[in-house]
Enzyme design. Sequence first.
Site, PDB file in Angstrom:
ATOM      1  N   HIS A  58       6.133   7.729  10.277  1.00 24.18           N
ATOM      2  CA  HIS A  58       6.612   8.306  11.542  1.00 24.18           C
ATOM      3  C   HIS A  58       6.925   9.789  11.368  1.00 24.18           C
ATOM      4  O   HIS A  58       6.696  10.587  12.269  1.00 24.18           O
ATOM      5  CB  HIS A  58       7.867   7.567  12.040  1.00 24.18           C
ATOM      6  CG  HIS A  58       7.557   6.195  12.560  1.00 24.18           C
ATOM      7  ND1 HIS A  58       8.497   5.185  12.635  1.00 24.18           N
ATOM      8  CD2 HIS A  58       6.406   5.648  13.024  1.00 24.18           C
ATOM      9  CE1 HIS A  58       7.934   4.092  13.119  1.00 24.18           C
ATOM     10  NE2 HIS A  58       6.662   4.348  13.365  1.00 24.18           N
ATOM     11  N   HIS A 141       6.472  -6.651  -0.804  1.00 28.59           N
ATOM     12  CA  HIS A 141       5.183  -5.961  -0.886  1.00 28.59           C
ATOM     13  C   HIS A 141       5.372  -4.536  -0.340  1.00 28.59           C
ATOM     14  O   HIS A 141       4.815  -4.179   0.692  1.00 28.59           O
ATOM     15  CB  HIS A 141       4.109  -6.743  -0.105  1.00 28.59           C
ATOM     16  CG  HIS A 141       2.687  -6.384  -0.450  1.00 28.59           C
ATOM     17  ND1 HIS A 141       1.773  -7.299  -0.928  1.00 28.59           N
ATOM     18  CD2 HIS A 141       2.011  -5.222  -0.369  1.00 28.59           C
ATOM     19  CE1 HIS A 141       0.600  -6.710  -1.117  1.00 28.59           C
ATOM     20  NE2 HIS A 141       0.716  -5.440  -0.790  1.00 28.59           N
ATOM     21  N   GLU A 186       2.659  -5.580  -7.378  1.00 23.47           N
ATOM     22  CA  GLU A 186       2.166  -4.353  -8.025  1.00 23.47           C
ATOM     23  C   GLU A 186       3.252  -3.302  -8.224  1.00 23.47           C
ATOM     24  O   GLU A 186       3.249  -2.235  -7.592  1.00 23.47           O
ATOM     25  CB  GLU A 186       1.006  -3.758  -7.222  1.00 23.47           C
ATOM     26  CG  GLU A 186      -0.179  -4.691  -7.132  1.00 23.47           C
ATOM     27  CD  GLU A 186      -1.373  -4.078  -6.405  1.00 23.47           C
ATOM     28  OE1 GLU A 186      -1.242  -2.962  -5.882  1.00 23.47           O
ATOM     29  OE2 GLU A 186      -2.430  -4.706  -6.389  1.00 23.47           O
ATOM     30  N   GLU A 396      -5.319 -11.083  -5.727  1.00 21.12           N
ATOM     31  CA  GLU A 396      -6.066 -10.139  -4.894  1.00 21.12           C
ATOM     32  C   GLU A 396      -7.391  -9.805  -5.544  1.00 21.12           C
ATOM     33  O   GLU A 396      -7.465  -9.618  -6.753  1.00 21.12           O
ATOM     34  CB  GLU A 396      -5.304  -8.821  -4.678  1.00 21.12           C
ATOM     35  CG  GLU A 396      -4.232  -8.889  -3.614  1.00 21.12           C
ATOM     36  CD  GLU A 396      -3.550  -7.546  -3.382  1.00 21.12           C
ATOM     37  OE1 GLU A 396      -4.232  -6.507  -3.442  1.00 21.12           O
ATOM     38  OE2 GLU A 396      -2.322  -7.553  -3.156  1.00 21.12           O
TER      39      GLU A 396
END
Length: 496
Positions: A58, A141, A186, A396
């Site tokens: 933003h 995440h 990750e 993934e």
Amino acid sequence: MGFVVAVVFCIVVSESWSLQSLTFPKEFKFGVATAAYQVEGAWNISDKSESTWDRLLHTHPSLSDDGSNGDVACDSYHLWRRDIEMAVELGVDMYRISIAWTRLLPNGFANYISEDGKRFYNNLIDGLLEKGIEPLVTIYHWDLPQSLQDLGGWANPLVIDWYSDYARVVFTLFGDRVKTWITINEALVICDGGYGKTWVPYIDDMAIGGYLCNKHVLLAHAKAYRMYDEEFRPLYHGKVSISNVFFWYEPETPEDEEATKLTIQMWEGRYAHAVYSKAGGWPPEIEKFLAANSKREGYPTPRLPPFTQEEIDYVRGTYDFYSLNYYTTRLVRRVKPEEAGSWIFYGNKELGIAIVNDPSWPMASFDWFAIHPEGLRKVLHWINNTYGVSNVLITENGLPTYDASLYDFNRVSYIKSHLEQILLAIKDGINVIGYTAWALMDNFEWLSGYTVKFGLYSVDFTSPNRTRTPRESARFYSSVTRTRSLNTTRHGLNYY
Ligand code: GBH
């Protein structure tokens, strides 16, 4: 010479022969994956608060390639029923989602739980279970509450408690139905990206902040794991791990072999050794290397903060399986420090290496993305040889394209060739327990915005109902899940 060629040829031929007849083991689970900020939208609905991604994009819209953000994304907050339907169409056994901390705990702290957030995730989890699809849940995440970032985020050791309090709420609310958990996705990207100023929170402090973060994510993960072990496992019998993104690295020339070993420890070991190795703690070669750098630079203590023996014991062994995100393989070249490029977002200057591409490997849409399926089998062997861990869930794997076409044969071939490597690894004796393809559908691809597609389903981001349409890869994947083999055809023809 001729003999060598013939032998190699035979191996290739015999492997492909057996591949056609190989089927995935009965217990092997197929799935698809997404993450909250990339698909949910509804960024400020009800009492949801602002996350670091909301704030960054933003205030700095130009950071994403198309100036976009995840405000609406795939609008899965409203369209989750369709998402479940797609998972059913694909015939998958599991769907990997993540929970938005700011949707569930708008204060960041556990003193107040959002009814709306609770309802949303209960509906999604129950909806999947009704269809016989297992929800695989990532607790974090990348979307930290901005209020916690303002208090220092992952660089502040208190984050270990903030995170584990949040994890306790998640386990308490959903642990009766969710049996497979990923604590943190990750961590490498959180710390090396976040403090290498290429990822949220977009801070330029890899020298100190990145390494503090590195230690704190490991301790936060361990605290959540131990809490699950003590308080929730006896009730629910689930499994918990932390996911690591693992690029495979190969030396460009034989002289680069040592540098390559160090690179693997730097980018993988620094987030895995403490959890998976028998000894625990930092990878010794990295700890030594970074301590020497710190000393040379005049720091009184190493910038990579040492673990106490108590911390080493606390983190070591906090896994029930290895959660692996694999996309690509790169080459390592040793260079003079002044020549070391800071390859994408990681501080390779610290290592004195450059990461390059093998010209013979095809490239995907990203410059970090060379296509080399064999790398996946090599990573699986490395994990097995280095840590003695053979239970691996591939959380993934998928192909980015700028092309939004429904006829994504390159994605089909990417997924197929990686599944082949998994079959070969299984044949080698490695226990790959499942695979969740990234991604169920096109979504907000972080700083690439909506320009890059990863989806088995395309999403029309201009339509108010974000229409989802299956691609060729969705058809291919659903025939894989149904036949449980790669022996799939389209109109009687073999895929590739
Ligand atoms: C995964 O990260 C993520 O878990 C997932 O959310 C994501 O959508 C998926 O991969 C596909 O990218 O912009 O040039 O600085 C994979 C690891 C993280 C690799 C960030 C490259 C930044 C490259 N990646 N990254 S750049």
